[in-house]
Design a protein around this motif. Structure first.
Motif, PDB file in Angstrom:
ATOM      1  N   PHE A   1      -1.588   2.398   2.387  1.00  0.00           N
ATOM      2  CA  PHE A   1      -1.791   3.493   1.439  1.00  0.00           C
ATOM      3  C   PHE A   1      -1.830   4.834   2.168  1.00  0.00           C
ATOM      4  N   PHE A   2      -2.511   4.852   3.337  1.00  0.00           N
ATOM      5  CA  PHE A   2      -2.674   6.119   4.053  1.00  0.00           C
ATOM      6  C   PHE A   2      -1.629   6.355   5.127  1.00  0.00           C
TER       7      PHE A   2
ATOM      8  N   SER B   1      -3.741   5.502  -7.713  1.00  0.00           N
ATOM      9  CA  SER B   1      -4.906   5.975  -6.970  1.00  0.00           C
ATOM     10  C   SER B   1      -5.295   4.927  -5.935  1.00  0.00           C
ATOM     11  N   LEU B   2      -6.153   5.344  -5.000  1.00  0.00           N
ATOM     12  CA  LEU B   2      -6.649   4.394  -3.994  1.00  0.00           C
ATOM     13  C   LEU B   2      -7.381   3.234  -4.674  1.00  0.00           C
TER      14      LEU B   2
ATOM     15  N   ALA C   1       1.192   3.990  -3.122  1.00  0.00           N
ATOM     16  CA  ALA C   1       0.899   5.412  -2.934  1.00  0.00           C
ATOM     17  C   ALA C   1       2.091   6.259  -3.386  1.00  0.00           C
TER      18      ALA C   1
ATOM     19  N   THR D   1      -3.650  -3.219   3.170  1.00  0.00           N
ATOM     20  CA  THR D   1      -3.323  -2.417   1.984  1.00  0.00           C
ATOM     21  C   THR D   1      -3.787  -0.979   2.183  1.00  0.00           C
ATOM     22  N   LEU D   2      -5.033  -0.853   2.646  1.00  0.00           N
ATOM     23  CA  LEU D   2      -5.633   0.455   2.910  1.00  0.00           C
ATOM     24  C   LEU D   2      -4.794   1.221   3.928  1.00  0.00           C
TER      25      LEU D   2
ATOM     26  N   THR E   1      -4.882   0.812  -6.239  1.00  0.00           N
ATOM     27  CA  THR E   1      -4.170   0.069  -5.203  1.00  0.00           C
ATOM     28  C   THR E   1      -5.061  -1.028  -4.624  1.00  0.00           C
ATOM     29  N   LEU E   2      -6.290  -0.637  -4.255  1.00  0.00           N
ATOM     30  CA  LEU E   2      -7.211  -1.629  -3.680  1.00  0.00           C
ATOM     31  C   LEU E   2      -7.628  -2.659  -4.726  1.00  0.00           C
TER      32      LEU E   2
ATOM     33  N   GLY F   1       0.826  -1.210   0.000  1.00  0.00           N
ATOM     34  CA  GLY F   1       0.000   0.000   0.000  1.00  0.00           C
ATOM     35  C   GLY F   1       0.856   1.254   0.000  1.00  0.00           C
TER      36      GLY F   1
END
Lengths: 233, 107
Positions: free
Chosen positions: A159-160, A45-46, A40, A155-156, A49-50, A36
């Motif tokens: 990403f953040f 993009s989200l 990023a 993953t989420l 990635t997801l 993730g």
């Protein structure tokens, strides 16, 4: 053969599988957070990635995919990423082959779903359970479902908030997957002679790894192990 | 540029790429079961398949562990010993990771 030894499916098995998957969580979380974060940083993009984590759901190929990710795709770059993905994930063919005797009487739709969720970690947990005499397909599926969810959430998170994991190397988390694999080798041990093909597999994979870039060493080693197993009476 | 080419160059290209990766990965996932359901299991093939799980594990981890040198080898050995003694996988995993972080801390 007692009824318990025939392949079957139960929701109790689903719960058992979800619990049995626990030791695989650190590896999954570690890898998916890393993916993730890398995605990023690469500018995906989200949704992209997801999408990769949800539908491709095969860690090594997702990472390799990032290396050759394009801002603007052409037919030839799509073909390239497809071929690279196939090479990296060809090892999954072998995992499926070992599961076939367990799954052969299952309804097709459930097997199709079960195999969509197939990963090494889930396969290892399932193989250990099967090796100990268990035949509840629910265990395999429960393990697969929970690991897929963990993969998506991690993953989420990556990403953040990838920057919030401080020095994963310090806790040895970069090698969590190989160590977990090594641990799962123990219940497979049935003496020195049945392990002879493993030795062949290890040696061949080392040689191929030294000579050929990429992940071919996994396939080459595994096939050498199968060949050795067939030849040794 | 062809119509197909312009679609692929648009943001839909990413969707196509993910779709293409997902399809080939899924084909890998189902191929083993599909092939084995058509292969008659002779004792020889059975022996080969029985050797497969351990072979995949060693073929996967040996190059990785050796690339990572002594700390990784010691950690793997510690994990295997802990697992062999306790038969609890999470204990084996934690002993392996603990060994690795201690060696790295000292090194």
């Amino acid at each position: 053969m007692s009824p318990a030894l025939r392949p079957h499916f139960s929701t109790a098995g689903l719960r058992h599988g979800a619990r049995a998957a626990l030791p695989a969580f650190p590896g999954f979380i570690m890898f998916a957070v890393a993916f993730g974060t890398a995605a990023a940083q690469k500018g995906l993009s989200l949704g992209e990635t997801l999408g990769l984590s949800a539908f491709v759901y095969a860690g090594a190929s997702q990472m390799v995919g990032l290396e050759i990710w394009q801002k603007a795709w052409t037919p030839s770059t799509i073909l390239t990423i497809m071929m690279v993905t196939a090479v990296v994930n060809a090892r999954l063919i072998l995992l499926g082959a070992t599961l076939q005797p367990w799954l052969k009487d299952e309804p097709l739709a459930r097997t199709a779903f079960n195999l969509f969720l197939l990963t090494e970690a889930g396969w290892l947990v399932g193989t250990r359970y099967h090796g100990e005499g268990g035949r509840d397909v629910g265990v395999l599926l429960g393990c697969g479902i929970i690991l897929w969810l963990v993969w998506l959430v991690a993953t989420l998170t990556g990403f953040f908030a990838g920057a919030l994991v401080p020095e994963p190397r310090r806790f040895g988390l970069d090698l969590v997957m190989p160590i977990f694999f090594g641990v799962m080798l123990v219940p497979l041990w049935k003496g020195a002679k049945p392990a002879l093909p493993w030795l062949v597999a290890g040696i061949v994979s080392l040689i191929v790894h030294a000579l050929v870039p990429g992940y071919v060493f996994i396939i080459a080693g595994a096939l050498a192990g199968v060949a050795a197993g067939m030849l040794i009476e | 540029m062809t119509t197909l080419g312009s679609v692929i160059a648009s943001p839909w290209g990413s969707v196509l790429a993910i779709g293409a990766m997902a399809v080939v990965t899924y084909l890998c996932r189902i191929a083993g079961v599909a092939v084995m359901s058509r292969v008659r299991l002779t004792p020889r093939i059975e022996r080969g398949l029985r050797a497969l799980p351990g072979s995949i594990i060693l073929a996967t981890i040996l190059p990785v562990v050796i690339d990572n040198g002594f700390p990784a080898m010691a950690a793997l050995a510690a994990a295997i010993v802990a697992m062999a003694v306790t038969r609890i996988d999470i204990v084996g995993l934690l002993v392996g990771l603990g060994t690795l972080s201690v060696i790295r801390m000292l090194g």
